[in-house]
Design an enzyme around this catalytic site. Structure first.
Site, mmCIF file in Angstrom:
data_model
loop_
_atom_site.group_PDB
_atom_site.id
_atom_site.type_symbol
_atom_site.label_atom_id
_atom_site.label_comp_id
_atom_site.label_asym_id
_atom_site.label_seq_id
_atom_site.Cartn_x
_atom_site.Cartn_y
_atom_site.Cartn_z
ATOM 1 N N TYR A 123 15.540 -54.482 -1.914
ATOM 2 C CA TYR A 123 15.132 -53.134 -1.543
ATOM 3 C C TYR A 123 15.156 -52.838 -0.045
ATOM 4 C CZ TYR A 123 14.059 -52.594 -6.410
ATOM 5 O OH TYR A 123 14.181 -52.519 -7.775
ATOM 6 N N PHE A 410 2.139 -52.428 -10.711
ATOM 7 C CA PHE A 410 2.449 -51.251 -11.503
ATOM 8 C C PHE A 410 3.892 -51.283 -11.960
ATOM 9 C CE2 PHE A 410 2.655 -50.223 -6.958
ATOM 10 C CZ PHE A 410 3.947 -49.753 -6.824
#
Length: 410
Positions: A123, A410
């Site tokens: 990322y 999450f």
């Protein structure tokens, strides 16, 4: 090959989630976990890439509020459920989803995107910087004790049903969020995440247990959620306490909870992951050398609207600095920005003035929550000082007095 990227429809969720399971190894998720994420998925933030009738890519985001230095809760898109089918790798699927997702966040007025990475090397090229770290500890409780502060003996502990104590535990958690950057204010439904307890995920450990600490007024002042995995060898009991959460704003309650976990009968060790790097636990143990600690990355932060993000947080010292920002993926952030901060207020505007520092948006994301210093990034060649003294000034301003921490994924 013609691929279509679009928002997922309600009747496509199962196909979309089936693809995600395939992208992460092909093991079907248990029903209770699958239903939890069905209820939490925000379809208007969920993208699928389709090759005809086949879903070959997925990405979603949750609408969170993230604590930043100074205590403000800033809207942040929690990027999640990102996967590409093994048949469609190296064809630009991931890049197209990241492009669409960041454009959508920007168009909706969002300033921040955050994620936890299954593979952290992916990322950075999309502008995400590692802003928090977490520690996992493995402690031999036959040789380590808790050196408790005054008042610990006066804390009452009580075993409770995790479901019945949920509201009290959530009040404790909510009281802590503003005080530590990186924590997420739990949106409705997210309180259920920690209570989903399928036997298939326990690896032989007990069902989830919860102990609460009560103050003199009888109010819940802290809690711990944990499991016990029993084992025996020739010398006797060899069980492990698997710690999920420990939260308490009061030092005595915090120490009491850890002391309880250390002293559970028929166990010899405590294991906990995802702890903050400045966890007070490391100051409570009697012998820190008997604490095996390992560190890994936590929350990755991406500034989507650079000036809005930098103005949303407070700074630990006054600063007036011009930064030259590189951002090839979100070019609207690129260029020179003047950041000024004083008396708790910050302003960030475009400027034609000479730059004092040069860095990419990834470094700003890493430093954003105050846990990674610009000085350390400069030592790695990731930040360049163009005006003598500017690096020290900016690094002091960005740094916080408490380590940022993401307590759950999450």
């Amino acid at each position: 090959m013609t691929l279509e990227t679009r928002v997922v429809r309600h009747d496509e969720w199962d196909t979309w989630f089936d693809h995600l399971e395939l992208a992460f190894g092909g093991v079907p998720e248990v029903a209770s976990v699958r239903e939890l994420y069905r209820s939490l998925t925000e379809l208007d933030r969920s993208l699928g890439v389709w090759d005809g009738g086949d879903c070959v890519g997925s990405a979603s985001a949750f609408g969170f509020r993230l604590s930043v230095p100074g205590g403000a809760l800033v809207p942040a898109s929690g990027v999640t459920m990102v996967g590409v089918a093994p048949t469609h790798r190296r064809r630009g699927v991931l890049t197209s989803m990241m492009r669409r997702q960041l454009d959508d966040i920007r168009s909706s007025g969002g300033a921040l995107a955050v994620l936890t990475a299954s593979e952290p090397e992916i990322y950075g090229r999309f502008g995400y910087g590692i802003a928090t770290y977490a520690v996992a500890v493995d402690i031999d409780t036959t040789r380590v004790r808790i050196s408790a502060p005054p008042g610990t003996d006066g804390v009452r502990l009580r075993l409770v049903d995790p479901e019945k104590a949920l509201a009290d535990c959530e009040r404790v958690y909510a009281a802590l969020v503003a005080g530590r950057p990186g924590m997420l204010a739990r949106q409705p439904g997210w309180e259920r995440q920690a209570l989903v307890d399928p036997a298939e995920h326990r690896d032989g450990a007990s069902p989830l247990k919860c102990v609460v600490a009560e103050g003199p007024d009888g109010e819940v002042a802290g809690y711990a959620r944990y499991r016990v995995k029993s084992d025996w060898d020739q010398s006797g009991p060899d069980g492990t306490v698997q710690v999920g959460e420990v939260h308490a704003p009061d030092p005595a309650a915090y120490a009491a909870l850890w002391r309880y976990l250390f002293e559970i009968d028929l166990t010899c060790r405590v294991r906990a992951s995802g702890r903050p790097v400045d966890d007070p636990l490391l100051h409570l143990v009697s012998n820190v050398r008997r604490v095996r600690a390992t560190q890994r990355d936590g929350l990755h932060v991406r500034l989507v609207d650079l000036p809005a993000a930098l103005e949303a947080r407070e700074y630990g010292a006054g600063v007036d600095v011009v930064v030259e920002v590189e951002d090839g993926f979100c070019p609207w952030n690129a260029g020179r920005w003047r950041l000024t901060a004083a008396d708790g207020a910050a302003r960030c505007v475009r400027t034609e003035a000479a730059a004092d520092l040069a860095l990419s948006v990834r470094e700003l994301g890493a430093a954003y929550l105050g846990g990674v210093t610009l000085t350390s990034l400069a030592a790695a060649g990731r930040v360049r000082e163009l005006r003598p003294g500017a690096l020290r000034e900016a690094s002091r301003a960005f740094a916080g007095d408490v380590a940022p921490w993401l307590p759950h994924g999450f």
